[in-house]
Design a protein around this motif. Structure first.
Motif, PDB file in Angstrom:
ATOM      1  N   PHE A 136      34.798  -7.688  77.600  1.00 20.83           N
ATOM      2  CA  PHE A 136      34.665  -6.283  77.239  1.00 20.83           C
ATOM      3  C   PHE A 136      33.582  -6.095  76.180  1.00 20.83           C
ATOM      4  CE2 PHE A 136      35.797  -2.951  74.159  1.00 20.83           C
ATOM      5  CZ  PHE A 136      35.687  -1.824  74.964  1.00 20.83           C
ATOM      6  N   ASN A 137      33.653  -6.893  75.111  1.00 20.74           N
ATOM      7  CA  ASN A 137      32.689  -6.752  74.019  1.00 20.74           C
ATOM      8  C   ASN A 137      31.264  -7.043  74.473  1.00 20.74           C
ATOM      9  OD1 ASN A 137      34.574  -5.951  72.081  1.00 20.74           O
ATOM     10  ND2 ASN A 137      35.104  -8.053  71.585  1.00 20.74           N
ATOM     11  N   LEU A 138      31.080  -8.060  75.309  1.00 25.56           N
ATOM     12  CA  LEU A 138      29.754  -8.404  75.810  1.00 25.56           C
ATOM     13  C   LEU A 138      29.175  -7.273  76.657  1.00 25.56           C
ATOM     14  CD1 LEU A 138      27.546 -10.578  76.089  1.00 25.56           C
ATOM     15  CD2 LEU A 138      28.763 -11.376  78.116  1.00 25.56           C
ATOM     16  N   LYS A 139      29.970  -6.757  77.590  1.00 30.31           N
ATOM     17  CA  LYS A 139      29.502  -5.675  78.460  1.00 30.31           C
ATOM     18  C   LYS A 139      29.262  -4.385  77.669  1.00 30.31           C
ATOM     19  CE  LYS A 139      31.677  -7.607  82.548  1.00 30.31           C
ATOM     20  NZ  LYS A 139      30.539  -7.950  83.350  1.00 30.31           N
ATOM     21  N   LYS A 140      30.100  -4.141  76.675  1.00 27.22           N
ATOM     22  CA  LYS A 140      29.928  -2.956  75.844  1.00 27.22           C
ATOM     23  C   LYS A 140      28.602  -3.011  75.093  1.00 27.22           C
ATOM     24  CE  LYS A 140      32.065  -2.203  71.822  1.00 27.22           C
ATOM     25  NZ  LYS A 140      33.103  -1.958  70.814  1.00 27.22           N
ATOM     26  N   ILE A 149      25.774  -2.272  77.545  1.00 31.89           N
ATOM     27  CA  ILE A 149      25.721  -0.856  77.933  1.00 31.89           C
ATOM     28  C   ILE A 149      25.146  -0.007  76.806  1.00 31.89           C
ATOM     29  CG2 ILE A 149      27.121   1.181  78.460  1.00 31.89           C
ATOM     30  CD1 ILE A 149      29.003  -0.754  80.013  1.00 31.89           C
ATOM     31  N   LEU A 150      25.595  -0.276  75.581  1.00 28.28           N
ATOM     32  CA  LEU A 150      25.163   0.535  74.447  1.00 28.28           C
ATOM     33  C   LEU A 150      23.842   0.063  73.849  1.00 28.28           C
ATOM     34  CD1 LEU A 150      28.619   1.076  72.692  1.00 28.28           C
ATOM     35  CD2 LEU A 150      27.403   2.639  74.227  1.00 28.28           C
ATOM     36  N   GLU A 173      30.951   4.658  80.793  1.00 26.14           N
ATOM     37  CA  GLU A 173      31.008   3.279  81.278  1.00 26.14           C
ATOM     38  C   GLU A 173      31.879   2.421  80.360  1.00 26.14           C
ATOM     39  OE1 GLU A 173      27.424   1.354  82.742  1.00 26.14           O
ATOM     40  OE2 GLU A 173      26.419   3.314  82.584  1.00 26.14           O
ATOM     41  N   VAL A 174      31.734   2.605  79.057  1.00 27.39           N
ATOM     42  CA  VAL A 174      32.554   1.851  78.097  1.00 27.39           C
ATOM     43  C   VAL A 174      34.021   2.229  78.263  1.00 27.39           C
ATOM     44  CG1 VAL A 174      33.044   1.476  75.647  1.00 27.39           C
ATOM     45  CG2 VAL A 174      30.673   1.526  76.447  1.00 27.39           C
ATOM     46  N   LYS A 175      34.281   3.503  78.501  1.00 23.96           N
ATOM     47  CA  LYS A 175      35.654   3.970  78.715  1.00 23.96           C
ATOM     48  C   LYS A 175      36.271   3.283  79.938  1.00 23.96           C
ATOM     49  CE  LYS A 175      38.252   8.242  79.389  1.00 23.96           C
ATOM     50  NZ  LYS A 175      38.169   9.683  79.571  1.00 23.96           N
ATOM     51  N   LYS A 176      35.499   3.150  81.018  1.00 25.09           N
ATOM     52  CA  LYS A 176      35.996   2.470  82.228  1.00 25.09           C
ATOM     53  C   LYS A 176      36.255   0.995  81.947  1.00 25.09           C
ATOM     54  CE  LYS A 176      33.884   5.663  85.451  1.00 25.09           C
ATOM     55  NZ  LYS A 176      32.857   5.875  86.453  1.00 25.09           N
ATOM     56  N   LEU A 177      35.347   0.380  81.186  1.00 21.39           N
ATOM     57  CA  LEU A 177      35.568  -1.023  80.811  1.00 21.39           C
ATOM     58  C   LEU A 177      36.833  -1.178  79.987  1.00 21.39           C
ATOM     59  CD1 LEU A 177      32.010  -2.289  79.852  1.00 21.39           C
ATOM     60  CD2 LEU A 177      33.429  -3.095  81.734  1.00 21.39           C
TER      61      LEU A 177
END
Length: 187
Positions: free
Chosen positions: A177-181, A184-185, A159-163
């Motif tokens: 990106f940083n917020l979603k990462k 996810i993590l 998922e992070v790779k897709k982001l």
């Protein structure tokens, strides 16, 4: 807009074409019109001094068009034409500075930076029109990517790779990106 005449009318209606006669604006926008693809529409257009340094140092007036795909810059000379095309994917930033006599719209791309000298009376409205058009296009690109972004996998690193791919394409910002990462993590 697809026709040079429509672009000239847009300039007249929105005060974005000062500094030259309607006849020369039409000639410059004819150069832009010839560059348009069938699936491409002009959202905002204006006239400005290309590579503006000061009143004595620039590449004269050019026609500028923000389309749904690119930024097209065109100039009709006494002999020949000049064209510069920038894909929206290559656009880093657009900024604006208003001086006493001129406003300067800076278009920062992957390859180069264009400083466009604008008549101070229309400079702020040109900046606002350009910024709004680009923000709307970015939002459309982001929304069209949503189904891809919402695909869940068992692997959070996928998922992070897709982001990251969306970030690299300019569809989402570094902050998004940083917020979603982090979400996810679970950080």
């Amino acid at each position: 807009m697809k026709l040079a005449e429509e672009m000239v009318q847009f300039c007249d209606d929105n005060n974005t074409g000062r500094g030259m006669t309607a006849k020369w604006r039409l000639k410059h926008f004819k150069v832009v019109e010839q560059q348009l693809k069938d699936d491409e529409d002009v959202l905002v257009c204006f006239i400005g001094l290309k590579n503006f340094v000061d009143i004595a140092h620039h590449e004269d007036n050019w026609a500028y068009a923000i389309t749904n795909k690119r930024i097209i810059m065109g100039q009709k000379g006494l002999i020949g034409e000049k064209v510069v095309v920038v894909s929206l994917r290559d656009l880093n930033d657009v900024s604006f500075k208003k001086g006493v006599v001129f406003g300067v719209l800076t278009i920062d791309t992957i390859k180069e930076v264009f400083n466009v000298g604008l008549d101070k009376n229309g400079a702020s409205s040109i900046h606002e029109l350009v910024t709004n058009a680009l923000m709307d296009l970015k939002e459309e690109m982001y929304q069209s990517s949503q189904p891809v972004q919402q695909v869940k996998t068992d692997d959070p690193y996928e998922e992070v790779k897709k982001l990251k791919e969306l970030l690299d394409m300019g569809i989402i910002t570094e902050e998004e990106f940083n917020l979603k990462k982090k979400n996810i993590l679970g950080i």
